[in-house]
Design a protein around this motif. Sequence first.
Motif, PDB file in Angstrom:
ATOM      1  N   VAL A 292       0.834  -1.204   0.000  1.00  0.00           N
ATOM      2  CA  VAL A 292       0.000   0.000   0.000  1.00  0.00           C
ATOM      3  C   VAL A 292       0.870   1.255   0.000  1.00  0.00           C
ATOM      4  CG1 VAL A 292      -1.734   1.326   1.283  1.00  0.00           C
ATOM      5  CG2 VAL A 292      -1.923  -1.167   1.141  1.00  0.00           C
ATOM      6  N   SER A 293       1.859   1.297   0.895  1.00  0.00           N
ATOM      7  CA  SER A 293       2.754   2.459   0.950  1.00  0.00           C
ATOM      8  C   SER A 293       3.551   2.608  -0.340  1.00  0.00           C
ATOM      9  CB  SER A 293       3.714   2.331   2.134  1.00  0.00           C
ATOM     10  OG  SER A 293       3.022   2.416   3.359  1.00  0.00           O
ATOM     11  N   LEU A 294       4.009   1.485  -0.881  1.00  0.00           N
ATOM     12  CA  LEU A 294       4.823   1.533  -2.102  1.00  0.00           C
ATOM     13  C   LEU A 294       4.006   2.076  -3.269  1.00  0.00           C
ATOM     14  CD1 LEU A 294       7.434   0.950  -3.592  1.00  0.00           C
ATOM     15  CD2 LEU A 294       6.672  -1.419  -3.896  1.00  0.00           C
ATOM     16  N   ARG A 295       2.764   1.620  -3.390  1.00  0.00           N
ATOM     17  CA  ARG A 295       1.922   2.096  -4.488  1.00  0.00           C
ATOM     18  C   ARG A 295       1.644   3.592  -4.346  1.00  0.00           C
ATOM     19  NH1 ARG A 295      -0.847  -0.938  -8.170  1.00  0.00           N
ATOM     20  NH2 ARG A 295      -2.511   0.129  -9.311  1.00  0.00           N
ATOM     21  N   ASP A 296       1.358   4.028  -3.120  1.00  0.00           N
ATOM     22  CA  ASP A 296       1.136   5.459  -2.888  1.00  0.00           C
ATOM     23  C   ASP A 296       2.390   6.267  -3.213  1.00  0.00           C
ATOM     24  OD1 ASP A 296      -1.473   5.233  -2.189  1.00  0.00           O
ATOM     25  OD2 ASP A 296      -1.198   5.595  -0.049  1.00  0.00           O
ATOM     26  N   LEU A 297       3.538   5.747  -2.807  1.00  0.00           N
ATOM     27  CA  LEU A 297       4.804   6.432  -3.075  1.00  0.00           C
ATOM     28  C   LEU A 297       5.010   6.633  -4.578  1.00  0.00           C
ATOM     29  CD1 LEU A 297       7.732   7.321  -1.995  1.00  0.00           C
ATOM     30  CD2 LEU A 297       8.395   5.016  -2.671  1.00  0.00           C
ATOM     31  N   LEU A 298       4.839   5.592  -5.355  1.00  0.00           N
ATOM     32  CA  LEU A 298       5.082   5.682  -6.794  1.00  0.00           C
ATOM     33  C   LEU A 298       4.024   6.531  -7.488  1.00  0.00           C
ATOM     34  CD1 LEU A 298       6.179   1.999  -7.489  1.00  0.00           C
ATOM     35  CD2 LEU A 298       7.642   4.012  -7.275  1.00  0.00           C
ATOM     36  N   ASN A 299       2.770   6.373  -7.106  1.00  0.00           N
ATOM     37  CA  ASN A 299       1.704   7.181  -7.715  1.00  0.00           C
ATOM     38  C   ASN A 299       1.872   8.668  -7.408  1.00  0.00           C
ATOM     39  OD1 ASN A 299       0.296   5.191  -9.088  1.00  0.00           O
ATOM     40  ND2 ASN A 299      -0.988   4.675  -7.340  1.00  0.00           N
ATOM     41  N   TYR A 300       2.539   8.981  -6.299  1.00  0.00           N
ATOM     42  CA  TYR A 300       2.801  10.375  -5.936  1.00  0.00           C
ATOM     43  C   TYR A 300       3.820  11.005  -6.887  1.00  0.00           C
ATOM     44  CZ  TYR A 300       3.645  14.354  -2.784  1.00  0.00           C
ATOM     45  OH  TYR A 300       3.746  15.612  -2.234  1.00  0.00           O
ATOM     46  N   HIS A 301       4.534  10.183  -7.625  1.00  0.00           N
ATOM     47  CA  HIS A 301       5.522  10.675  -8.592  1.00  0.00           C
ATOM     48  C   HIS A 301       4.954  10.766 -10.010  1.00  0.00           C
ATOM     49  CE1 HIS A 301       8.156   9.506  -5.272  1.00  0.00           C
ATOM     50  NE2 HIS A 301       9.129  10.205  -5.833  1.00  0.00           N
ATOM     51  N   ILE A 302       3.657  10.494 -10.165  1.00  0.00           N
ATOM     52  CA  ILE A 302       3.055  10.469 -11.502  1.00  0.00           C
ATOM     53  C   ILE A 302       1.896  11.457 -11.559  1.00  0.00           C
ATOM     54  CG2 ILE A 302       1.990   9.033 -13.279  1.00  0.00           C
ATOM     55  CD1 ILE A 302       3.241   6.589 -11.912  1.00  0.00           C
ATOM     56  N   LEU A 303       1.969  12.395 -12.500  1.00  0.00           N
ATOM     57  CA  LEU A 303       0.864  13.326 -12.723  1.00  0.00           C
ATOM     58  C   LEU A 303      -0.109  12.730 -13.725  1.00  0.00           C
ATOM     59  CD1 LEU A 303       2.742  16.754 -13.112  1.00  0.00           C
ATOM     60  CD2 LEU A 303       1.837  15.712 -11.028  1.00  0.00           C
ATOM     61  N   LYS A 304      -1.373  13.142 -13.593  1.00  0.00           N
ATOM     62  CA  LYS A 304      -2.409  12.635 -14.488  1.00  0.00           C
ATOM     63  C   LYS A 304      -2.288  13.219 -15.893  1.00  0.00           C
ATOM     64  CE  LYS A 304      -5.968  11.572 -11.058  1.00  0.00           C
ATOM     65  NZ  LYS A 304      -7.370  11.823 -10.640  1.00  0.00           N
ATOM     66  N   ASN A 305      -1.620  14.359 -15.999  1.00  0.00           N
ATOM     67  CA  ASN A 305      -1.512  15.030 -17.286  1.00  0.00           C
ATOM     68  C   ASN A 305      -0.046  15.238 -17.645  1.00  0.00           C
ATOM     69  OD1 ASN A 305      -4.410  15.565 -17.753  1.00  0.00           O
ATOM     70  ND2 ASN A 305      -4.202  16.810 -15.907  1.00  0.00           N
ATOM     71  N   MET A 306       0.207  15.346 -18.940  1.00  0.00           N
ATOM     72  CA  MET A 306       1.577  15.504 -19.419  1.00  0.00           C
ATOM     73  C   MET A 306       2.020  16.956 -19.284  1.00  0.00           C
ATOM     74  SD  MET A 306       3.044  14.234 -23.045  1.00  0.00           S
ATOM     75  CE  MET A 306       4.505  14.945 -23.785  1.00  0.00           C
ATOM     76  N   ARG A 307       3.140  17.154 -18.610  1.00  0.00           N
ATOM     77  CA  ARG A 307       3.683  18.499 -18.420  1.00  0.00           C
ATOM     78  C   ARG A 307       5.126  18.526 -18.908  1.00  0.00           C
ATOM     79  NH1 ARG A 307      -0.259  22.243 -17.195  1.00  0.00           N
ATOM     80  NH2 ARG A 307       1.574  23.579 -17.102  1.00  0.00           N
ATOM     81  N   CYS A 308       5.311  19.093 -20.092  1.00  0.00           N
ATOM     82  CA  CYS A 308       6.669  19.335 -20.586  1.00  0.00           C
ATOM     83  C   CYS A 308       7.294  20.475 -19.784  1.00  0.00           C
ATOM     84  CB  CYS A 308       6.637  19.703 -22.062  1.00  0.00           C
ATOM     85  SG  CYS A 308       6.025  18.387 -23.135  1.00  0.00           S
TER      86      CYS A 308
END
Length: 670
Positions: A292-308
């Motif tokens: 659970v913590s690992l998934r939250d950690l990784l998802n916290y590094h991913i935005l829903k939208n692409m930002r160049c």
Amino acid sequence: MKECVLLLLVMWSLCAAARSPYQAVLTHSRIRGRQQGPNVCAMQHIKGTDKKYFTNCKQWYHRKICNKPTVITYECCPGYEKIPGERGCPAALPLVNIYNTLGAVGATTTQMYSERADLREEIQGPGSFTFFAPSNEAWAALPMEILDALVSNVNIELLNALHYHMVNRRLTSEELKHGSSFSSMYQDFHVHLNHYSNGIVTVNCARLIKADQHATNGIVHVVDRVITAITNNVHVLIDVDDDLETLRTAIAAAGLTSILESEGQYTIFAPTNEAFEKIPPETLNRILGDPVSLRDLLNYHILKNMRCAESIVSGTPMETLQGTVLEVGCDGKDITLNGKAIITKKDQLGTNGVIHYINQLLIPDSAKTLLELTESSNVATATRMFVEAGLSPQLKGSQPLTVLAPVDQAFTAGGSSMADISKVMSNHVVKGQLSSKSLYHNQELQTLGDVTLRVFVYRNNLCIENACLAAHDRTGRYGTMLTVDKVVTPPMGTVMDVLKADERFSVLVGAIQTAGMTELLNQPGALTFFAPTNNAFDALPQTEVSQMMRNSPQLAATLRYHLGDGMLVSGGVGSHTRVKPLQGDMLELGVKNYTVFVNRVAVAHADLMATNGVVHGVDSMVKPLPPKVDPEQADGPARQSDVGSFRNDALFLKVVQSGSSRTMSSRPDV
């Protein structure tokens, strides 16, 4: 003033009519530049760089982009040029083919390479093309070995590279929709477009710096870098980079591989191996071992939208897959995350998103223990005292708990023994993982010290005993941290017990006993006592005190006027708070310079908590306020005797005694 309002109305109407964010920003720049002549656009030029932007309202007034100062320059708007001797840019650029348009817009290096690659005939001839033409500076920024490889291979690589910058149809900036892609003229590999709400448009993360340059056989958009073909999704990019080995292992363990292989528009802030190595082994092993913590950690590094990188010109909160937000901003050339410049490599583009490398792991609250939450907050003193109290095992464990963490200013300079610290701090840890939104009035909470704490909900605050919330909740893996403004003081007996235990109220204790009110202050209930201290009695004439002590009904009436019906701690007092006393008219409360006042009398000792109420010590007797007079209805100016404190004691007694027959409210009007 009228001219300013008119200008704003014109700008609003024109920008509202714009068909895209880019057009809206261009329109604003055109309006700002029109005093320089026709078809002039105002540009914001970042000092010390060659970067220029069309300006929006916010940037115009702040004069900053990426936290760096800008200067205003003026240039011809797209499609126009100067005429010697005339103001502004009155002449439209001649409509010529794409090859000649490249020269007209200053993309002369692209024009030269087009000729060298035998592309000239194609872009001079019939057709309808879109050419994303790298600027001269973009070609100069290419590493020499890459540029040599492009131009030395019988021009095939150069032709392929240029064809990848072309689409076989005319596409204006309005048609470059956010998240769209188009087949290029190089093996149909797609180019990926993003059209951001701030007016920035990118192709493969290269910013369009001169858009919509029309030609007879198409359109030219000048971009700020040379783009390359994209063939792999973001998961493949991570999979082949040894510098992301730990991240790759974590993604597989968390089951996120399928997401990163799927279609989308993701932004991944990818922690390098170095970033993982900076985390204490105990913390890292705990997170890696907890799905659970690992998934939250990784998802916290991913935005829903692409930002160049080029789309970020100021700080903006952006939602992550984990559900919370990251503050993504910039400082000069650096992208910042939550205010830190930790990005080491930008714009590694995949078919379904973009990767930015970071050298520091971002740990969301939801993956932290309670101790880690306090360590990452502005409650350093509370954190140290929790550790000194021997509570580290509980705050690192998986038991559902809620920590009440006082701000640093809440602690006094005086020291405490280890036994005192253990007792005090264990009563700042409540059993169960709670949320401030789930708490309700008069709710009882049990602490690890087996003490019951009460919740008080006011119109302007939420308090647990004397301590009120001072910040938003922080929710961890197993617990919640509530930051409070004071050290929590659990009730120590009844109101009468509190007064007896404090020498400052020794005269008052005798007065209560004389008035026959001891039972009232010992019985269950909820009272707010604005308790006169010994100083308050000393301030009265001795004859008046003696007379009051000999007259039990008078003494009882005076004390009942100091007793409010209901629990009101100092944190629950707002502007124009009113409390109904047990006898007499309403008490008027307010706060000035962090001090509570009752009928203009300052509270000297606030929030002495009791099981059946709360005591606020006052160094002056509380008297009724003078009646409010409407100045328009007054017969004349106020007399000097009417101004100042209310000192007519006979009238005071008449007021408080007359209130005894009135209906009492059940609790303070807060």
